[in-house]
Design a protein around this motif. Structure first.
Motif, PDB file in Angstrom:
ATOM      1  N   ARG A 243      58.609   2.642  15.951  1.00  0.00           N
ATOM      2  CA  ARG A 243      57.077   3.157  15.432  1.00  0.00           C
ATOM      3  C   ARG A 243      57.126   2.947  13.920  1.00  0.00           C
ATOM      4  O   ARG A 243      58.084   3.103  13.356  1.00  0.00           O
ATOM      5  N   SER A 244      55.842   2.765  13.538  1.00  0.00           N
ATOM      6  CA  SER A 244      55.668   2.493  12.130  1.00  0.00           C
ATOM      7  C   SER A 244      55.786   3.807  11.512  1.00  0.00           C
ATOM      8  O   SER A 244      55.514   4.881  12.171  1.00  0.00           O
ATOM      9  N   ASP A 245      55.585   3.919  10.238  1.00  0.00           N
ATOM     10  CA  ASP A 245      55.485   5.194   9.406  1.00  0.00           C
ATOM     11  C   ASP A 245      54.213   5.844   9.735  1.00  0.00           C
ATOM     12  O   ASP A 245      54.083   7.060   9.852  1.00  0.00           O
ATOM     13  N   GLY A 246      53.176   5.281  10.294  1.00  0.00           N
ATOM     14  CA  GLY A 246      51.957   5.860  10.714  1.00  0.00           C
ATOM     15  C   GLY A 246      51.887   6.265  12.483  1.00  0.00           C
ATOM     16  O   GLY A 246      50.691   6.701  12.817  1.00  0.00           O
ATOM     17  N   GLY A 247      53.093   5.937  13.122  1.00  0.00           N
ATOM     18  CA  GLY A 247      53.035   6.032  14.120  1.00  0.00           C
ATOM     19  C   GLY A 247      52.521   5.375  15.454  1.00  0.00           C
ATOM     20  O   GLY A 247      52.878   5.313  16.589  1.00  0.00           O
ATOM     21  N   HIS A 248      52.215   4.100  14.762  1.00  0.00           N
ATOM     22  CA  HIS A 248      52.117   2.847  15.648  1.00  0.00           C
ATOM     23  C   HIS A 248      53.052   2.052  16.216  1.00  0.00           C
ATOM     24  O   HIS A 248      54.278   1.964  15.698  1.00  0.00           O
ATOM     25  N   ARG A 249      53.056   1.736  17.420  1.00  0.00           N
ATOM     26  CA  ARG A 249      54.209   1.124  18.227  1.00  0.00           C
ATOM     27  C   ARG A 249      54.517  -0.110  17.589  1.00  0.00           C
ATOM     28  O   ARG A 249      53.615  -1.018  17.126  1.00  0.00           O
TER      29      ARG A 249
END
Length: 138
Positions: A43-49
């Motif tokens: 997950r990215s810092d923004g929560g994206h896969r």
């Protein structure tokens, strides 16, 4: 260095859209794999896969097995069993190499022992020959 991570096949660098486009699957398919626990993207810092190259390879293999008639769950089990088998084969090969090295070391040690025994016996024979020629050295 930060760029070294790009060479790491386990580093999650591909977004869901990039992964879907590269693989020719829908983002919904990738979300389904995540929801069912068959693939755990980073997950990215923004929560994206974010997907790694190894994960992309796994999606391709899952899709191939699915196209051959397996359910996604059974396809994942097949891939996991193949990975386990590959790991066991690697461990077996490492153990065989260690065994072969130990056998070589043993054979070298036995050869050295035999050489030392021959030298000892030759020295005894020479000593006994000298004693036999000169009886006062006994």
């Amino acid at each position: 260095m930060v760029l070294d991570r790009l060479d790491d096949p386990d580093h999650p660098v591909y977004s869901m859209g990039q992964a879907a486009e590269l693989l020719g699957v829908t983002p919904a398919f990738l979300r389904n794999l995540d929801a069912t626990g068959l693939l755990r993207p980073g997950r990215s810092d923004g929560g994206h896969r974010r997907y790694s190259r190894h994960q992309l390879d796994r999606v391709v293999a899952l899709r191939r097995l699915s196209d051959q008639g397996h359910t996604l769950v059974s396809a994942a089990e097949i891939l996991d069993l193949r990975a386990d088998l590959d790991g066991e084969r690697a461990r077996h090969a490492a153990t065989a190499r260690e065994r072969d090295e130990a056998v070589r070391d043993r054979d070298t040690a036995l050869g050295q022992r035999d050489t030392a025994r021959r030298e000892r016996d030759r020295a005894r024979d020479e000593r006994d020959a000298v004693r036999g020629a000169d009886p006062e050295q006994t």
